[in-house]
Design a protein around this motif. Structure first.
Motif, PDB file in Angstrom:
ATOM      1  N   ALA A  97     -25.182 -31.698 -12.787  1.00  0.00           N
ATOM      2  CA  ALA A  97     -25.481 -32.956 -12.828  1.00  0.00           C
ATOM      3  C   ALA A  97     -26.705 -33.064 -13.757  1.00  0.00           C
ATOM      4  N   GLU A  98     -27.708 -32.594 -13.829  1.00  0.00           N
ATOM      5  CA  GLU A  98     -28.749 -32.326 -14.600  1.00  0.00           C
ATOM      6  C   GLU A  98     -28.449 -31.880 -16.043  1.00  0.00           C
ATOM      7  N   ALA A  99     -27.629 -30.988 -16.126  1.00  0.00           N
ATOM      8  CA  ALA A  99     -27.138 -30.517 -17.510  1.00  0.00           C
ATOM      9  C   ALA A  99     -26.516 -31.429 -18.301  1.00  0.00           C
ATOM     10  N   GLN A 100     -26.106 -32.455 -17.439  1.00  0.00           N
ATOM     11  CA  GLN A 100     -25.135 -33.593 -18.304  1.00  0.00           C
ATOM     12  C   GLN A 100     -25.852 -34.849 -18.064  1.00  0.00           C
ATOM     13  N   ASN A 101     -26.930 -34.840 -17.802  1.00  0.00           N
ATOM     14  CA  ASN A 101     -27.953 -35.967 -17.863  1.00  0.00           C
ATOM     15  C   ASN A 101     -27.271 -37.230 -17.209  1.00  0.00           C
ATOM     16  N   THR A 102     -26.985 -36.636 -15.752  1.00  0.00           N
ATOM     17  CA  THR A 102     -26.294 -37.758 -14.791  1.00  0.00           C
ATOM     18  C   THR A 102     -26.732 -37.440 -13.577  1.00  0.00           C
ATOM     19  N   SER A 103     -26.383 -38.338 -12.699  1.00  0.00           N
ATOM     20  CA  SER A 103     -26.784 -38.279 -11.369  1.00  0.00           C
ATOM     21  C   SER A 103     -25.894 -37.429 -10.551  1.00  0.00           C
ATOM     22  N   THR A 104     -26.172 -36.710  -9.442  1.00  0.00           N
ATOM     23  CA  THR A 104     -24.955 -36.106  -8.597  1.00  0.00           C
ATOM     24  C   THR A 104     -23.878 -36.975  -8.439  1.00  0.00           C
ATOM     25  N   GLN A 105     -24.066 -38.480  -7.986  1.00  0.00           N
ATOM     26  CA  GLN A 105     -23.070 -39.216  -7.837  1.00  0.00           C
ATOM     27  C   GLN A 105     -22.120 -39.405  -9.089  1.00  0.00           C
ATOM     28  N   GLY A 106     -22.869 -39.234 -10.360  1.00  0.00           N
ATOM     29  CA  GLY A 106     -21.989 -39.534 -11.532  1.00  0.00           C
ATOM     30  C   GLY A 106     -21.288 -38.348 -12.035  1.00  0.00           C
ATOM     31  N   LEU A 107     -21.588 -37.138 -11.366  1.00  0.00           N
ATOM     32  CA  LEU A 107     -20.740 -36.145 -11.736  1.00  0.00           C
ATOM     33  C   LEU A 107     -19.575 -36.106 -11.740  1.00  0.00           C
ATOM     34  N   ILE A 108     -19.020 -36.827 -10.306  1.00  0.00           N
ATOM     35  CA  ILE A 108     -17.357 -36.857 -10.274  1.00  0.00           C
ATOM     36  C   ILE A 108     -16.747 -37.778 -11.306  1.00  0.00           C
ATOM     37  N   ARG A 109     -17.435 -38.602 -11.983  1.00  0.00           N
ATOM     38  CA  ARG A 109     -16.806 -39.217 -13.002  1.00  0.00           C
ATOM     39  C   ARG A 109     -16.645 -38.432 -14.152  1.00  0.00           C
ATOM     40  N   ARG A 110     -17.101 -37.317 -14.266  1.00  0.00           N
ATOM     41  CA  ARG A 110     -17.026 -36.532 -15.534  1.00  0.00           C
ATOM     42  C   ARG A 110     -15.701 -35.888 -15.610  1.00  0.00           C
ATOM     43  N   TYR A 111     -14.840 -35.782 -14.564  1.00  0.00           N
ATOM     44  CA  TYR A 111     -13.753 -35.251 -14.793  1.00  0.00           C
ATOM     45  C   TYR A 111     -12.741 -35.937 -13.487  1.00  0.00           C
ATOM     46  N   THR A 112     -11.615 -35.660 -13.778  1.00  0.00           N
ATOM     47  CA  THR A 112     -10.400 -36.457 -12.911  1.00  0.00           C
ATOM     48  C   THR A 112      -9.612 -35.326 -11.951  1.00  0.00           C
ATOM     49  N   ASN A 113      -8.844 -36.016 -10.849  1.00  0.00           N
ATOM     50  CA  ASN A 113      -8.354 -34.922  -9.989  1.00  0.00           C
ATOM     51  C   ASN A 113      -7.343 -34.341 -11.024  1.00  0.00           C
ATOM     52  N   GLN A 114      -6.621 -34.745 -12.001  1.00  0.00           N
ATOM     53  CA  GLN A 114      -5.777 -34.204 -12.816  1.00  0.00           C
ATOM     54  C   GLN A 114      -6.121 -32.972 -13.584  1.00  0.00           C
ATOM     55  N   VAL A 115      -7.527 -33.312 -14.058  1.00  0.00           N
ATOM     56  CA  VAL A 115      -8.195 -32.035 -14.729  1.00  0.00           C
ATOM     57  C   VAL A 115      -8.529 -30.850 -13.626  1.00  0.00           C
ATOM     58  N   GLU A 116      -9.000 -31.105 -12.440  1.00  0.00           N
ATOM     59  CA  GLU A 116      -9.066 -30.319 -11.334  1.00  0.00           C
ATOM     60  C   GLU A 116      -7.677 -29.429 -11.169  1.00  0.00           C
ATOM     61  N   ASP A 117      -6.950 -30.210 -11.131  1.00  0.00           N
ATOM     62  CA  ASP A 117      -5.555 -29.723 -10.643  1.00  0.00           C
ATOM     63  C   ASP A 117      -5.192 -28.700 -11.872  1.00  0.00           C
ATOM     64  N   SER A 118      -5.227 -29.173 -12.789  1.00  0.00           N
ATOM     65  CA  SER A 118      -4.665 -28.389 -14.066  1.00  0.00           C
ATOM     66  C   SER A 118      -5.358 -27.274 -14.092  1.00  0.00           C
ATOM     67  N   VAL A 119      -6.838 -26.969 -14.027  1.00  0.00           N
ATOM     68  CA  VAL A 119      -7.686 -25.917 -14.085  1.00  0.00           C
ATOM     69  C   VAL A 119      -7.256 -25.038 -12.949  1.00  0.00           C
ATOM     70  N   ARG A 120      -7.131 -25.649 -11.836  1.00  0.00           N
ATOM     71  CA  ARG A 120      -6.671 -24.625 -10.770  1.00  0.00           C
ATOM     72  C   ARG A 120      -5.166 -23.977 -10.956  1.00  0.00           C
ATOM     73  N   ALA A 121      -4.397 -24.716 -11.456  1.00  0.00           N
ATOM     74  CA  ALA A 121      -3.084 -24.144 -11.667  1.00  0.00           C
ATOM     75  C   ALA A 121      -3.050 -23.022 -12.950  1.00  0.00           C
ATOM     76  N   LEU A 122      -4.039 -23.368 -13.796  1.00  0.00           N
ATOM     77  CA  LEU A 122      -4.172 -22.435 -15.048  1.00  0.00           C
ATOM     78  C   LEU A 122      -4.721 -21.295 -14.463  1.00  0.00           C
ATOM     79  N   ILE A 123      -5.839 -21.322 -13.561  1.00  0.00           N
ATOM     80  CA  ILE A 123      -6.324 -19.935 -12.974  1.00  0.00           C
ATOM     81  C   ILE A 123      -5.192 -19.314 -12.030  1.00  0.00           C
ATOM     82  N   ASP A 124      -4.590 -20.202 -11.225  1.00  0.00           N
ATOM     83  CA  ASP A 124      -3.758 -19.372 -10.387  1.00  0.00           C
ATOM     84  C   ASP A 124      -2.226 -18.814 -10.892  1.00  0.00           C
TER      85      ASP A 124
END
Length: 181
Positions: A97-124
């Motif tokens: 969070a600090e690296a992005q100048n946001t709070s820990t609560q704000g971190l989850i707004r930096r990406y969507t579930n679709q992004v997470e799912d796509s990254v996981r699918a790419l790796i898998d």
């Protein structure tokens, strides 16, 4: 002594501890190359000092700026999702969070579930062109295909080596870990 972020097994029993998978590295490099291409375009626009029609130059500059912004947004989104939800051991949430100048609560707004799912699918190895291009607007279908091909061992024209994050034990590092993005 076991690393509490890894689990009860010692780090030595985790061969991928601290390593970033090649397909994800290729994704990150695709975004950085897109940012660089947009910056190069901006630098190449001639701005004459005499009077004339500036519209073509302004439009070109705005298009290049949009290209840089889209790739930067996708880069941050992919890195945030990967660091926060996927990489092992997980970096400290506060540091991400600090690296992005946001709070820990704000971190989850930096990406969507679709992004997470796509990254996981790419790796898998299950990502499709549609996965990647719908999650990351700056990726072209051709670029998405070349990233997916890394998982399949197909020639892509993209040179990829493992990224190793700071804090990785020296024994887990390889000689290619010093590569720059």
């Amino acid at each position: 002594m076991p690393d509490p972020r890894v689990g009860s097994e010692p780090v030595a029993q985790h061969p991928n501890w601290g390593r970033v998978p090649e397909p994800f590295v290729a994704l990150i490099r695709a975004f950085t190359e897109e940012v660089r291409a947009g910056e190069d375009k901006l630098r190449s626009i001639p701005w004459p000092s005499d009077v004339g029609d500036a519209e073509p130059r302004l439009v070109a500059a705005l298009e290049a700026t949009e290209r840089v912004q889209a790739a930067s947004r996708d880069l941050r989104s992919a890195l945030s999702a990967y660091a926060h939800k996927i990489h092992q051991p997980r970096p400290r949430v506060g540091a991400i969070a600090e690296a992005q100048n946001t709070s820990t609560q704000g971190l989850i707004r930096r990406y969507t579930n679709q992004v997470e799912d796509s990254v996981r699918a790419l790796i898998d190895g299950g990502a499709t062109i549609e996965h990647l291009t719908s999650a990351f607007t700056s990726l072209t279908p051709e670029r998405a295909r070349s990233i997916i091909d890394i998982n399949l061992g197909a020639p892509t024209g993209i040179e990829v080596g493992p990224l190793v994050f700071p804090g990785t034990p020296a024994a887990a590092r390889s000689s290619s870990s010093d590569e720059q993005l």
